[in-house]
Scaffold this active site. Structure first.
Site, PDB file in Angstrom:
ATOM      1  N   LYS A  49     -14.963  -1.395  86.029  1.00  0.00           N
ATOM      2  CA  LYS A  49     -13.885  -0.478  85.631  1.00  0.00           C
ATOM      3  C   LYS A  49     -12.914  -1.177  84.679  1.00  0.00           C
ATOM      4  O   LYS A  49     -12.425  -0.569  83.715  1.00  0.00           O
ATOM      5  CB  LYS A  49     -13.162   0.047  86.876  1.00  0.00           C
ATOM      6  CG  LYS A  49     -14.006   1.036  87.671  1.00  0.00           C
ATOM      7  CD  LYS A  49     -13.500   1.243  89.094  1.00  0.00           C
ATOM      8  CE  LYS A  49     -14.475   2.126  89.874  1.00  0.00           C
ATOM      9  NZ  LYS A  49     -14.143   2.222  91.300  1.00  0.00           N
ATOM     10  N   GLN A  93      -9.882   1.435  95.763  1.00  0.00           N
ATOM     11  CA  GLN A  93     -11.326   1.198  95.868  1.00  0.00           C
ATOM     12  C   GLN A  93     -11.801   1.355  97.308  1.00  0.00           C
ATOM     13  O   GLN A  93     -11.259   0.731  98.226  1.00  0.00           O
ATOM     14  CB  GLN A  93     -11.669  -0.212  95.352  1.00  0.00           C
ATOM     15  CG  GLN A  93     -13.146  -0.526  95.323  1.00  0.00           C
ATOM     16  CD  GLN A  93     -13.899   0.331  94.335  1.00  0.00           C
ATOM     17  OE1 GLN A  93     -13.478   0.487  93.191  1.00  0.00           O
ATOM     18  NE2 GLN A  93     -15.020   0.886  94.757  1.00  0.00           N
ATOM     19  N   ASP A 116      -9.604   9.467  90.759  1.00  0.00           N
ATOM     20  CA  ASP A 116     -10.874   9.650  91.457  1.00  0.00           C
ATOM     21  C   ASP A 116     -11.149  11.121  91.734  1.00  0.00           C
ATOM     22  O   ASP A 116     -12.294  11.507  91.997  1.00  0.00           O
ATOM     23  CB  ASP A 116     -10.868   8.889  92.785  1.00  0.00           C
ATOM     24  CG  ASP A 116     -11.566   7.535  92.697  1.00  0.00           C
ATOM     25  OD1 ASP A 116     -12.427   7.373  91.803  1.00  0.00           O
ATOM     26  OD2 ASP A 116     -11.262   6.647  93.511  1.00  0.00           O
TER      27      ASP A 116
END
Length: 278
Positions: A49, A93, A116
């Site tokens: 990322k 995460q 997300d």
């Protein structure tokens, strides 16, 4: 001849467009990634990322917290990031260490910064067909289908898997694109028979090579979401590629299919969140 749906090429094209969009912004767009503990897979995902952010021109902040952090301290970190005007997107995460309620942490993220697309407000907006930050893998799947000329309208779509991250949202997005959707899972009877009805088959079940020649009809479009490292160190998906490749009309490879699109959609969400912050 079977068409190989190249996610790597489409992701590269989208990233180039996003880089141009970021360059025209009046301010720096910033993504904050929160990592709890030292899970090796999470470390690899975060590194990827960070590299994607560099390619697009987004600043990335890596907030690395100890694995034994309390839920309260983690929530305090999220609330601090919510209040920072220089942070446009927040990603915690997953998975989190045992003892921490992932749902509570996701709900603590400002929906406008939830890149997300997991916050219940964004999920609800997606269900209603409203504008929102979409979950990255499902959004990437729809983009792959449309960019490769796959018409979802009226097609029989079968999704194998019902996770909140992929299975449920991709079924909803296919439905919104006017597909006729059947959602399968581990308790579906006659799974192969149901899958053989599919014009578009999405495999997101998390079982290596489960979907073989018995599960597909000639000419079907197959999207393989799974990625597994086998004992011989090779990678494979939820689909037995060699078994189905001469039967189906189009298929995503593993790697190089859905994976790159997930990262590209994350970058797209960061840019959208940055636009909202302007």
């Amino acid at each position: 001849m079977t068409q190989l749906i190249d996610g790597k090429a489409l992701a590269s094209s989208l990233m180039a467009k996003l880089k141009n969009s970021v360059a025209q912004q009046q301010r720096q767009i910033t993504l904050a990634v929160v990592q709890v503990g030292d899970d090796p897979a999470s470390t690899v995902y975060i590194r990827n990322k960070h590299k994607a952010c560099e390619k697009v021109g987004i600043r990335s902040l890596h907030i690395h917290l100890e694995g034994d952090i309390t839920s309260g301290s983690l929530l305090d970190t999220v609330h601090t990031l919510n209040s920072r005007e220089d942070v446009d997107g927040i990603l915690v995460q997953l998975p989190l260490p045992s003892g921490i309620d992932e749902g509570e942490v996701i709900r603590a993220i400002d929906p406008a910064k939830d890149v997300d697309g997991f916050h219940p407000i964004n999920v609800g907006r997606m269900m209603l067909g409203e504008d929102c930050l979409l979950p990255c893998t499902p959004a990437g799947i729809i983009a792959l289908l449309k960019s490769n000329g796959v018409d979802i309208n009226g097609k029989e779509c079968v999704v194998v898997g019902r996770s909140n991250i992929v299975g449920k949202p991709v079924a909803q997005l296919l439905l919104q694109a006017h597909g006729t959707v059947t959602q399968c899972h581990s308790r579906t009877r006659n799974l192969a028979e149901v899958c053989r009805r599919a014009d578009i088959l999405v495999a997101a079940v998390g079982v290596p090579r489960l979907i073989n020649a018995d599960f597909v009809k000639p000419g079907a479009v197959v999207i393989d979401v799974g990625i597994h490292r086998m004992a011989d160190n090779t990678l494979c998906g939820d689909v037995d590629f060699d078994s189905v490749k001469d039967i189906v009309g189009a298929i995503t490879p593993v790697p190089g299919g859905v994976g790159p699109m997930t990262i590209a959609m994350l970058m797209q969400n960061c840019v959208r969140a940055g636009h909202c912050g302007n």
